[in-house]
Design an enzyme around this catalytic site. Structure first.
Site, PDB file in Angstrom:
ATOM      1  CD  GLU A   1       0.117   5.340  -4.501  1.00 46.29           C
ATOM      2  OE1 GLU A   1      -0.101   5.797  -2.980  1.00 46.29           O
ATOM      3  OE2 GLU A   1      -0.670   4.292  -4.232  1.00 46.29           O
TER       4      GLU A   1
ATOM      5  CG  ASP B   1      -2.093   1.106   1.492  1.00 43.98           C
ATOM      6  OD1 ASP B   1      -2.090   1.835   0.258  1.00 43.98           O
ATOM      7  OD2 ASP B   1      -2.737   1.227   2.286  1.00 43.98           O
TER       8      ASP B   1
ATOM      9  CG  ASP C   1      -8.393   4.698  -0.078  1.00 42.51           C
ATOM     10  OD1 ASP C   1      -8.660   3.402   0.266  1.00 42.51           O
ATOM     11  OD2 ASP C   1      -7.632   5.298   0.981  1.00 42.51           O
TER      12      ASP C   1
HETATM   13  O1  MIG Z   1      -3.924   5.998   4.426  1.00 41.48           O
HETATM   14  O2  MIG Z   1      -3.708   0.780   6.105  1.00 41.48           O
HETATM   15  O3  MIG Z   1      -6.008   1.953   0.273  1.00 41.48           O
HETATM   16  O4  MIG Z   1      -7.301  -0.091   1.494  1.00 41.48           O
HETATM   17  O5  MIG Z   1      -7.449   0.299   4.332  1.00 41.48           O
HETATM   18  C1  MIG Z   1      -4.434   5.174   4.292  1.00 41.48           C
HETATM   19  C2  MIG Z   1      -4.993   1.466   5.778  1.00 41.48           C
HETATM   20  C3  MIG Z   1      -4.293   3.357   3.954  1.00 41.48           C
HETATM   21  C4  MIG Z   1      -4.936   3.538   2.396  1.00 41.48           C
HETATM   22  C5  MIG Z   1      -5.508   1.758   1.749  1.00 41.48           C
HETATM   23  C6  MIG Z   1      -6.399   1.035   2.294  1.00 41.48           C
HETATM   24  C7  MIG Z   1      -5.969   0.647   3.769  1.00 41.48           C
HETATM   25  C8  MIG Z   1      -5.713   1.929   4.390  1.00 41.48           C
HETATM   26  N1  MIG Z   1      -4.141   2.574   3.650  1.00 41.48           N
END
Ligand code: MIG
Length: 801
Positions: free
Chosen positions: A417, A414, A489
């Site tokens: 980017e 996650d 999201d």
């Molecule tokens: O700033 O890890 O897209 O699926 O649950 C949010 C917490 C960070 C973004 C991800 C989401 C995940 C969440 N993350």
């Protein structure tokens, strides 16, 4: 007031002149050909302004075109895994043009000014430079202006919002963390700069392999005379793909950028996620409830709260004590655990090894003076690994020991980017080494892909021959070699649900077959109806994952009441029944790059209805099931059925194709249609893919006039031994003209889990008698649905009626 306005307008008028003059941002156009020469695998052309144009032949249908100042070094590609080995068939130099041909393409290079035009072997014009403009640049930003025709549509670019046909719209690639993104928001998390132009009866593809911030404009703002693409830096570097069908385009594109390996079978089961299951207790309660309520489920997730203070590669000892014994319990229930990993490594010199070793070896992205870049994310102030370097990826991969030793088999990347609070990371941050040093401007769009690569390679090495499951949010073309993706999201609305299926379809035509969406929506609460509808679509999503953010209503099926739970259970059961068909479709994606969810544009490219906004969300799930996503508020919906005959899945009600039909779409009956002639192997409902089931393949065939074939594929579902021939593969044919269903002899060294075949015949002539290899079979049922049973022998099986 007046004088203020006066000075203000002077400044406004002068401003562009001043700054263009100073920054040399006046545009420049490519000049005429001054010289050209044969080079290995192609041709190199020089033009008046010291700009080079190089053609490189990868195959008769794939030619790379690179246009750049002669001083710009050629950069290596993260996406492309092939080297050019081919040559032009002929290179003909005339007074005004140079003509380059392969068996499939003809490229005419007009000499003055330089303009390119691409034709297929039939001589049909496919694409080319705009006559008035061609390649232009302003400062370091280069743009290719191309001719647009009235009939032209555009599809592709991967994970993008908006309609299937991107004509008239523009897009930017700059991987971004965009929680709750809007229905037309851009850019999103990933970069897939491959699109196809579709004419009335021909098509072409362009893969613009440039990782700088790039832009694509499909003609909305040029009076419909031009479309264009370009990037802030780097070369105009594109692969022109001349394959004449979308299927062949996808084969070529994934030949060039790679294909997925077989995913672990368990990752195709139902996946239950949540931000976050806050403790082992809570997670295990959910897992046990799945079994109590007979909800099939293969995967549980740990989101960021499993970590110790959000330090990656740690467990919170209080809330997740002894994680190995937890994954052992899950394993005993037939479940796998996926843990999230963010790239940011907390600055913590108090014995935290990932930080200490990373700093010691200078593994982090850095400022020009070498100081590691510090950004803040969940863990607080953090450094970010430089995934562009081999040694850093290797180190990152080894860090997964902590998780693998705890029995974790899936790894969710996650924030890659990369995301940091405040979003806009300084553009001069550096990555790479020596002459491969680049700044964020070039590295951002490939960062997530390189993190996924490091994660995949590292965990694969640690898993002792088992397949890891990797999931990433950010990506670049070629990411399919390492990872599945999800669409980030999203919001709990019908429109967002429908958008998700367009996005998944679009990712499928840019090489990424294994995609998911947060079912139910990530930010906020869905209505119970939306939740039920979305779960029914989940069964027809390559990755079937239910997820939601902190503070929301829980998304597990039982939180929605008994009746809703029953509908969701049924949807998940449908998924499990379809696993033999689905896994075989993944095998096809692995072999050819043809995705699981297939926009109708793949098979029905030149049919206008496919691009109609009423039907653009529809897709084929595997080769023969047509799924029509319907909003949760509609109990009836218009569906476009392409040519041929169709059966409603479930009722077998027959429909003639090439028409728009109104069909019922109550919450417990998503419109799904089976193409006449379809061959769909199914299995009994199990609670986990670890359960091999009752040993019976339910081989469903729907009668049709045209012959059809299906490749059934099976292997152990967990290891890479299929690469050594340990698989079971069987071509199955439906031959209506011979009144025959034929199973070719099984291939490969693996024994199928199916000992018996229950052949279920839908819409066949009533009261038939059936033979198998000449011997009479006992028919069960009459009329619309008949079935016959026989042993799943490995030799040829011919069933006749
Ligand atoms: O700033 O890890 O897209 O699926 O649950 C949010 C917490 C960070 C973004 C991800 C989401 C995940 C969440 N993350």
């Amino acid at each position: 007031m007046k004088s203020y306005l006066f000075y203000f307008s002077i400044i406004i008028l002068l401003f562009p002149t001043l700054c263009f003059a100073q920054d040399n941002l006046i545009s420049h156009q490519i000049g005429g050909v001054t010289k050209f020469q044969k080079v290995d695998h192609g041709v190199l052309i020089k033009t008046a302004g010291n700009v080079e144009v190089q053609f490189t032949v990868y195959s008769p249908t794939i030619v790379r075109v690179r246009i750049a100042p002669s001083t710009m070094p050629v950069s290596s590609s993260y996406a492309v895994i092939r080297d050019a080995t081919d040559e032009f068939k002929s290179v003909i130099d005339n007074k005004d043009n140079i003509t380059l041909t392969t068996d499939s393409l003809k490229i005419v290079v007009q000499k003055n000014p330089l303009r390119l035009n691409f034709y297929n072997a039939l001589g049909q014009w496919l694409d080319g430079d705009a006559p008035s403009l061609g390649v232009s640049w302003q400062g370091t930003e280069m743009t290719s202006y191309r001719k647009l025709t009235d009939d032209e549509k555009f599809i592709g670019l991967g994970e993008k919002t908006g309609p299937l046909n991107r004509r008239g719209l523009s897009y930017v690639n700059w991987n971004s963390d965009v929680p709750g993104y809007g229905l037309n928001q851009d850019p999103l998390y990933s970069t897939m700069p491959y699109f196809m132009g579709v004419h009335t009866n021909s098509l072409f593809g362009i893969f613009f392999d440039n990782s700088y911030k790039s832009f694509f404009n499909f003609g909305g703002s040029t009076d419909n005379t031009m479309y264009f693409f370009g990037a802030e830096g780097g070369a105009i570097n594109y692969y022109f793909l001349g394959a004449s069908t979308i299927t062949d385009q996808l084969k070529d594109y994934t030949w060039l950028t790679g294909r997925m390996q077989m995913p672990p079978l368990w990752s195709l089961g139902y996946q239950q996620c949540r931000y976050s299951y806050m403790s082992r207790q809570q997670l295990m309660d959910v897992a046990r409830r799945m079994r109590q309520d007979s909800i099939p489920c293969d995967v549980m997730y740990c989101d960021i709260d499993y970590m110790n203070g959000y330090r990656v590669f740690t467990w919170n000892p209080k809330t997740y004590p002894d994680p190995k014994s937890m994954t052992d319990s899950l394993k005993a229930m037939g479940m796998h655990l996926v843990t999230i990993i963010d790239p940011g490594i907390k600055i913590d010199s108090n014995g935290y090894q990932p930080y200490l070793t990373g700093v010691m070896h200078h593994y982090f992205a850095r400022y020009p003076d070498g100081t590691p870049y510090t950004g803040s994310v969940w863990a607080g102030r953090s450094h970010f690994p430089d995934f562009t370097r081999d040694e850093v990826r290797k180190w990152w991969g080894e860090n997964f020991k902590v998780l693998v030793n705890s029995g974790v088999t899936g790894f969710w990347n996650d924030m890659d980017e990369p995301s940091a609070w405040g979003q806009d990371i300084p553009p001069l941050i550096e990555f790479g080494e020596g002459k491969n040093t680049v700044t964020l401007k070039k590295a951002r769009n490939i960062y997530g892909m390189q993190m996924a690569r490091a994660t995949f390679d590292g965990t694969k090495a640690l898993l002792n021959g088992d397949r890891p499951f990797v999931l990433t949010r950010a990506a670049y073309s070629g990411v399919q070699r390492y990872s599945a993706m999800w669409t980030g999201d999203n919001n709990p609305t019908d429109d967002h649900m429908l958008l998700a299926y367009r996005m998944i379809n679009s990712m499928g035509i840019t090489g990424e077959a294994f995609d998911g969406v947060d079912i139910g929506g990530f930010l906020g609460n869905p209505t119970p109806d939306l939740m039920v509808r979305w779960m029914s679509l989940g069964a027809f999503t390559p990755m079937f994952r239910n997820h939601t953010a902190k503070g929301n209503t829980a998304h597990e099926p039982w939180t929605w009441g008994e009746w809703n739970e029953a509908m969701m259970r049924h949807s998940i059961q449908t998924r499990y029944r379809l696993l033999p068909y689905l896994y075989s479709s993944f095998y096809e994606a692995h072999l050819t790059g043809i995705p699981i969810n297939r926009t109708l544009a793949i098979d029905y490219t030149y049919n206008e209805n496919v691009y109609d906004t009423r039907f653009e969300d529809q897709f084929l799930f595997g080769p023969s099931m047509l799924v029509a996503p319907v909003s949760s508020t509609n109990n009836a919906e218009q569906v476009y059925l392409p040519s041929g005959n169709w059966y409603r899945f479930g009722s077998d009600k027959k429909y003639a194709g090439s028409q728009i039909v109104w069909v019922g779409s109550p919450l417990n009956n998503l419109p799904v249609f089976i193409k006449a002639g379809a061959i769909i192997p199914m299995q009994n409902v199990v609670q986990t893919t670890a359960d091999k089931g009752n040993g019976i393949m339910y081989l469903n065939v729907w009668y049709g006039d045209a012959p059809n074939s299906f490749t059934y594929y099976e292997d152990d579902g967990t290891t890479y031994q299929y690469e050594q021939g340990k698989y079971y593969l069987r071509n199955i044919h439906f031959n209506p003209q011979d009144n025959e269903i034929l199973m070719d002899p099984a291939q490969g060294n693996y024994t199928s889990k199916f000992k018996e075949v229950d052949l279920i015949l839908h819409g066949f002539p009533a009261n038939e008698s059936f033979t198998m290899n000449g011997q009479q079979l006992k028919t069960n049922g009459t009329g619309e649905e008949q079935s016959v049973d026989f042993k799943n022998a490995n030799e040829k099986i011919s069933v006749k009626w």
